[in-house]
Design a protein around this motif. Structure first.
Motif, PDB file in Angstrom:
ATOM      1  N   PRO A 165      13.439   9.332 -11.726  1.00 62.88           N
ATOM      2  CA  PRO A 165      13.360  10.375 -12.754  1.00 62.88           C
ATOM      3  C   PRO A 165      14.093   9.972 -14.025  1.00 62.88           C
ATOM      4  CG  PRO A 165      13.961  11.332 -10.641  1.00 62.88           C
ATOM      5  CD  PRO A 165      14.046   9.842 -10.488  1.00 62.88           C
ATOM      6  N   VAL A 166      13.542  10.342 -15.152  1.00 63.04           N
ATOM      7  CA  VAL A 166      14.220  10.105 -16.425  1.00 63.04           C
ATOM      8  C   VAL A 166      15.474  10.976 -16.480  1.00 63.04           C
ATOM      9  CG1 VAL A 166      12.918  11.855 -17.740  1.00 63.04           C
ATOM     10  CG2 VAL A 166      13.891   9.874 -18.919  1.00 63.04           C
ATOM     11  N   CYS A 167      16.512  10.453 -17.064  1.00 60.61           N
ATOM     12  CA  CYS A 167      17.811  11.143 -17.143  1.00 60.61           C
ATOM     13  C   CYS A 167      18.330  11.021 -18.568  1.00 60.61           C
ATOM     14  CB  CYS A 167      18.774  10.480 -16.157  1.00 60.61           C
ATOM     15  SG  CYS A 167      20.324  11.362 -15.941  1.00 60.61           S
ATOM     16  N   HIS A 168      19.306  11.877 -18.906  1.00 63.33           N
ATOM     17  CA  HIS A 168      19.945  11.840 -20.221  1.00 63.33           C
ATOM     18  C   HIS A 168      18.978  12.145 -21.358  1.00 63.33           C
ATOM     19  CE1 HIS A 168      23.739  10.711 -18.590  1.00 63.33           C
ATOM     20  NE2 HIS A 168      23.253   9.651 -18.006  1.00 63.33           N
ATOM     21  N   VAL A 169      18.137  13.147 -21.139  1.00 62.15           N
ATOM     22  CA  VAL A 169      17.350  13.673 -22.247  1.00 62.15           C
ATOM     23  C   VAL A 169      17.903  15.037 -22.638  1.00 62.15           C
ATOM     24  CG1 VAL A 169      15.198  12.425 -21.756  1.00 62.15           C
ATOM     25  CG2 VAL A 169      15.641  14.629 -20.653  1.00 62.15           C
ATOM     26  N   SER A 170      17.763  15.361 -23.902  1.00 57.23           N
ATOM     27  CA  SER A 170      18.141  16.675 -24.408  1.00 57.23           C
ATOM     28  C   SER A 170      17.019  17.669 -24.121  1.00 57.23           C
ATOM     29  CB  SER A 170      18.369  16.581 -25.914  1.00 57.23           C
ATOM     30  OG  SER A 170      17.156  16.191 -26.537  1.00 57.23           O
ATOM     31  N   LEU A 171      17.312  18.953 -24.321  1.00 57.23           N
ATOM     32  CA  LEU A 171      16.241  19.961 -24.232  1.00 57.23           C
ATOM     33  C   LEU A 171      15.143  19.638 -25.226  1.00 57.23           C
ATOM     34  CD1 LEU A 171      15.244  22.812 -25.847  1.00 57.23           C
ATOM     35  CD2 LEU A 171      14.998  22.679 -23.376  1.00 57.23           C
ATOM     36  N   PHE A 172      15.532  19.140 -26.390  1.00 61.42           N
ATOM     37  CA  PHE A 172      14.523  18.856 -27.413  1.00 61.42           C
ATOM     38  C   PHE A 172      13.549  17.779 -26.927  1.00 61.42           C
ATOM     39  CE2 PHE A 172      18.019  20.332 -30.398  1.00 61.42           C
ATOM     40  CZ  PHE A 172      17.435  21.566 -30.604  1.00 61.42           C
ATOM     41  N   GLU A 173      14.093  16.767 -26.268  1.00 67.65           N
ATOM     42  CA  GLU A 173      13.230  15.702 -25.752  1.00 67.65           C
ATOM     43  C   GLU A 173      12.399  16.215 -24.577  1.00 67.65           C
ATOM     44  OE1 GLU A 173      16.881  13.445 -25.701  1.00 67.65           O
ATOM     45  OE2 GLU A 173      15.809  11.681 -26.471  1.00 67.65           O
ATOM     46  N   ALA A 174      13.018  17.004 -23.707  1.00 63.39           N
ATOM     47  CA  ALA A 174      12.281  17.559 -22.565  1.00 63.39           C
ATOM     48  C   ALA A 174      11.112  18.415 -23.063  1.00 63.39           C
ATOM     49  CB  ALA A 174      13.229  18.396 -21.695  1.00 63.39           C
ATOM     50  N   ASP A 175      11.391  19.239 -24.063  1.00 61.80           N
ATOM     51  CA  ASP A 175      10.374  20.135 -24.612  1.00 61.80           C
ATOM     52  C   ASP A 175       9.269  19.346 -25.313  1.00 61.80           C
ATOM     53  OD1 ASP A 175       9.862  23.111 -25.644  1.00 61.80           O
ATOM     54  OD2 ASP A 175       9.624  21.754 -27.350  1.00 61.80           O
ATOM     55  N   ALA A 176       9.644  18.308 -26.060  1.00 66.08           N
ATOM     56  CA  ALA A 176       8.645  17.497 -26.764  1.00 66.08           C
ATOM     57  C   ALA A 176       7.788  16.736 -25.755  1.00 66.08           C
ATOM     58  CB  ALA A 176       9.329  16.517 -27.717  1.00 66.08           C
ATOM     59  N   TYR A 177       8.442  16.232 -24.722  1.00 67.34           N
ATOM     60  CA  TYR A 177       7.669  15.528 -23.689  1.00 67.34           C
ATOM     61  C   TYR A 177       6.635  16.472 -23.074  1.00 67.34           C
ATOM     62  CZ  TYR A 177       6.145  13.281 -19.494  1.00 67.34           C
ATOM     63  OH  TYR A 177       5.339  12.754 -18.525  1.00 67.34           O
ATOM     64  N   ALA A 178       7.081  17.688 -22.736  1.00 66.85           N
ATOM     65  CA  ALA A 178       6.174  18.648 -22.112  1.00 66.85           C
ATOM     66  C   ALA A 178       4.999  18.970 -23.030  1.00 66.85           C
ATOM     67  CB  ALA A 178       6.936  19.930 -21.748  1.00 66.85           C
TER      68      ALA A 178
END
Lengths: 430, 430, 430, 430
Positions: free
Chosen positions: D296-309
């Motif tokens: 699993p990818v780790c050390h992402v911000s909410l902003f990165e998680a949201d953009a990825y989604a």
């Protein structure tokens, strides 16, 4: 904006009238200003009035004329860059923090820009073929509502700009005598109980004839516990008690972020309040005025609203509690049409001031409703990309037009923002 | 200003003419501007043109009218606060960084301020009794020289303001054809040797009829070693060689502070230079122009001047070497009266361009001369309190009037400043 | 360092003794510290003690061992990056502001680094062939003087580090009883007159047997006017009068930059002074102590020194006035060998305290002497690239070794710096 | 913490064992560190490990010993100031940004502090009279859970500290062979559908025997629409596709705040990722490692998680969707007891990785549940005052102990934070 469409379209003449009226109103708001007032940017959040006049015009030029009007040529090739606010998928906007550096185009140039676009828009409205009319209607309604939002921003930004001037110039030299300020105390505050349960919130497309932004939908179910709502807004008199009780010095009332903000900024009272010889004054659109104790407190941040509520042993309502109550009430109150341009005392201890006076901070973060999807393309940037770190405000202010506000309307600002016309209504658990 | 007084006083009519001419000139400089251009402040160092017009007027109102004119009433009680630049012993000045927030007083108000003060000054000049005339004469000369300094600042600040606008508006639409730009290379640079020895520098009160600032004296002895001075200023062509040789990427040429500045600011060329398709252009008072290779480089900081000199295997002259040479030359060159408003190529390989074109950075820190004493009171703040961390520039620029510059004149700016009309002359040890 | 070379070389054993003694001294300075104290960086100007120990070692490894010692392998490949301070032509130094992030290499690793380099240096010194000895001798002397400078920085940085700890730990638990603090007043201050004229200043290579930095030369002529110098340093008692007379609240005493600094930083007294119940205390290497009224004031910036002098109706001496006087005096005073590690009261009203106690701020900007040329390569970055915006200090402090200071020695710091052991001597025109 | 109390109390011996085990664990986590590693603070959010060891001890001293233990004397009077994190109603905490300046108390001092408090706690636990036991039990459980939270922070902060060192030291020199890294791709991702409806969420006091924080309650009704949840976390392989598809360069995927952050910070990949010769590496607790594509990818911000989604055409789950699913699953996974200390590939395409591996960013803002009331006094500051501008994360990470996590557990961080072990699980509307 809402992707939902109503069954019947608005007649062209009606749209044209709305267009003309709203466009004229922007100019009317700026009429009392000097040319120089139009250029100033006193903080990053504030835009020069001239820029507002141009940006709202750019919206029609970019999203309507360029798209639907054959042979339309943009008024100036650089305006698309200069007056794009934040539509990144459309192009690279001019740096927000430097809007105050734009001495050119001059106010005169921008008024000319408005006239040219208005003429082209009127021609377009009357001549566009039927097959594109529906799409135009939607974008035009969006553009008009967009301009109404900027009209309120014009008031808040003009106030901020004038307040930074040691001459403390008034935007309106006098105010109507029937709105006369008094040192009377506010009417007593009553609590009204509401039953919870599984309710529906959000803009109801199927049941509504009006415009709504996309962030007000989809309409969806929410469970509410029983709750009570204060009959009116928190008054200056009450807020003053909080100040006098050491509200700004006692950490126990504050969110951690809020406490940090008031320390760093040295806040001791709402924005624009000023202590002179043991009396509190405020800078208003009418110039420096004594605080009207009976009127609702204005220019508080979410942090101050929240701290006040905790001090009072209450809490802020959620946006859904607020909407549940407000949707039962007619849209009326101290809205822009009243021309008061300041908060006014409540007149009864029935549920009042839901609409107008001040935007009411809620306990709700600004997030997407279940099933929310922004539109494709640049228009999709209108609302959706701001759904982080902001809080929802409801109900409109004395600067909001009556035909612009509704029960499902969601305004949003950062919890430290307070240059908007924002205030407090209390809630409590049943 | 100089505390020294000349033996003979200037006739009243002559002073009055000088006053009228210099005051008119400030308005003439602003004439090509739009009202909006007068309000903008693009960085803390820059003042809005409107503010310059008011501040220079405040100087006369504060230090002359209030003092000498019976029954004179200040035009507006707030102006003393708004238009005080830095005279702390006189009062608390308005925050420098917020000068761009002053939409009021409007340009029109400020023009009225100027007219009122000018009338009062004219009346004062013609009626003041003899016993106070000497003191007035001195303060008036100071006020006029002060206004001339602000006229040069008007040019540098207007340029900075217009340069921040993506429309790149020209201050002057066209320029005189006889100043036509060419791609010709500069005339060859010659070196002239000078003998050192024990010399005298600084303004010579006993031997001079003109005005000088206090920081130009007292005249004093200085020992110079033999040295050589370049016959002309460094040209754009030569500076371009430095750039092309990796000048901005090679730390060995730079003072440590300078290297830090160019990294942080991302400097790759002088201010206002812009690379477009492998050609260098510059924003000028005449709009965007190709670089004139033969003309002197302008808008470099001390750090760039110093790095260039080290790259060239030379050094900057000290302010005393410069003065020693310049004091042997007539005051002539590309000064404001030429109306070029840009640097012009040297026309000979004799010693030239000592006056005009660009202020020449020297190797000398701006410090007090032996025996220097600032005047008592607010006037004493004019020069003395700035004697730290700045460097001396000499010789005036194309924006300096001929009757304002002289061999002993010491201008001073911080080593990273480059929005002034500043350039480079090389020196070397004999 | 000086590019000049003395006629006779120093015997190898003598160099070796000097090397061993100075290297040991750095460890002795750190001996009272905890391991944790070695890692801390309390501001960008401060380096962790561990870093000083490593950087001084890196100097020998980089400029001597790598160059002269056959088969020498660097102790760790990363150290060349980590412990390079600012030699850009040698390589990219590790970010200064992050020196406090270097938990590794540990103190133990760095002590091992020192031992390895010391062994290699000793071997090199004894075996290097004669043809390279002269060059090594010069670089070694430079390295030892460099380490002595860092020893003083160790004291100033350790003090800064410990002062930031609310436990206020003392570096030295007790101090010698003969240095006992008293509330006695200072001896009276006398003024001594000196004749000006054409003098020579700077390090005299031909006439000197010792080491000097390159920035102390070339020796050159300077013209001085007659002047007078105070017989001793300004005492805490006198500085307290300045404070009590509103010195920090009255803008008329301050350079403009200085006034801005004290407003922004909220300075009300020298660094490390603390008011407790109407008494002033100071944090010292011996812990919190009452102010010794008779001792020289320490930890003032140039701005404070200059403001004090203006308040007193005097001025600071130029670096050449100071050197002219100091060169007539033996190098003696409260220097490091006294082990006082704090300022001590003057004992006479003859010219005293020229060497030791505190570095004396002068009125001179730190600029190159006529004919100054830094060495080629990285060694040339030692002094020359710092010649902007700094001011010269003279005479050494209680933390400077006697064999390190001399009349021509030029220390330099920014005018707002005050964590060094810096103080004030007054001068005046004759 | 929860104000709710369970019916039966925990036996004293059992509490004592838990106390001893958890306190030992903190020391075990720090065991591989050097003394110097304990002092470093690489950003304001990070605390030196030494400070964590002291602060968790302070919690017991302050809220238990001082309150219940007769005759107990605080170990050091200054520790109450130094090691108070943010309990403003208890006293003024030491400035957070300066925790890295605290070389004293030394690690040794702090270990002594821990021992002294542990002895006193053990004595207290065994001797406290029954009437106070219930209250002590609650505070002790809170203190132990508090220490467990700081244990996870120790891991995240140690990683941050070591990552800032160019030597890139590993916290763990080797890792278990059975956790061997492979370049295999992740198992396929499946979607599991869930029915919505009126559900209950939050900690159920009446039906639970364990500890919960106050912010997990009160348990309350929430309406959910039907939804689907991804069977596993987003892998490095998938996140790499997002990067390679221009994810960090295309504004259309990003929240406006997130876009601003990645521009300002220059983010191009998750924290700790480093590109070397076209391969991505990451700094891990095991040193620099190649990216494990299946993990699993780790050390992402909410902003990165949201953009990825958004890039993936999906969305993040709300905290209630997550809880609804997770509450049906046993608490098991790659939690601290596994000792992997890094993310591990999913082993099946059934619903997995709900607990452990990484904290999963949700679409929910961190706000109070209906009816939430923080405790009175300083303990009430534990959670409630942070309910603004943060987002909820769920499920624990490889650094979370199994007995610390549960379905109702709400972790919270700012949307730009990414030094925590945070990752992404996708959701979509049914």
């Amino acid at each position: 904006m809402s992707t939902a469409r109503r069954a019947e379209q608005i007649p062209r003449e009606q749209l044209l009238d709305a267009y003309s009226a709203i466009r004229r109103e922007s100019l009317a708001i700026c009429a009392p200003l000097e040319t120089e007032d139009h250029c100033i940017q006193t903080m990053v959040d504030v835009s020069p009035p001239k820029w507002h006049l141009a940006h709202t015009t750019w919206f029609f030029e970019t999203f309507l004329l360029t798209r639907f009007a054959r042979h339309y040529t943009a008024v100036h090739p650089a305006y698309d860059h200069l007056f794009n606010s934040y539509y990144l998928t459309h192009g690279q906007p001019f740096t927000r923090a430097q809007r105050g550096f734009l001495s050119r185009p001059t106010l005169k140039d921008i008024l000319h820009y408005r006239e040219t676009v208005d003429s082209a828009m009127q021609a377009l409205l009357l001549t566009l073929d039927e097959s594109h009319y529906r799409e135009l209607e939607f974008l035009l309604m969006l553009g008009l509502n967009h301009e109404q939002q900027h009209q309120e921003l014009l008031y808040t930004d003009i106030k901020h700009i004038l307040s930074h001037n040691p001459l403390k110039p008034a935007y309106l030299e006098t105010r109507s005598t029937k709105l006369k300020q008094t040192s009377a105390m506010p009417v007593s505050l009553a609590w009204q109980n509401f039953s919870g349960g599984l309710i529906e919130v959000g803009h109801d497309v199927s049941n509504s004839h009006g415009f709504a932004y996309d962030n007000e939908g989809p309409r969806h179910k929410v469970w509410l516990e029983d709750f009570a709502l204060a009959s009116r807004l928190v008054s200056n008199a009450e807020y003053l008690e909080f100040i006098n009780d050491g509200g700004y010095r006692r950490s126990e009332f504050w969110l951690s972020e809020g406490w940090a903000v008031i320390q760093q900024q040295g806040w001791l009272a709402p924005l624009y309040w000023e202590r002179r010889d043991d009396n509190w004054w405020q800078f208003s659109l009418q110039g420096m005025q004594a605080i009207d104790l009976a009127a609702p407190v204005c220019h508080v941040s979410l942090f101050e609203a929240d701290a006040y509520a905790r001090w009072a042993g209450k809490r802020l309502p959620t946006e859904f509690e607020w909407e549940q109550v407000a949707s039962q009430h007619t849209i009326a109150g101290n809205l822009r049409e009243q021309a008061a341009l300041q908060t006014l005392p409540a007149q009864s201890n029935q549920m009042t001031q839901l609409y107008g006076d001040v935007w009411e901070w809620t306990a709700s973060s600004y997030r997407a409703y279940p099933g929310y999807r922004p539109a494709a393309g640049a228009i999709g940037e209108y609302n959706g990309k701001f759904m982080s770190s902001q809080m929802v405000l409801r109900g409109g202010s004395f600067a909001t037009p009556q035909d612009h506000i509704r029960a499902s309307y969601r305004n949003f600002f950062y919890p430290a923002d307070r240059w908007q016309f924002s205030g407090i209504r209390l809630a409590e658990d049943a």
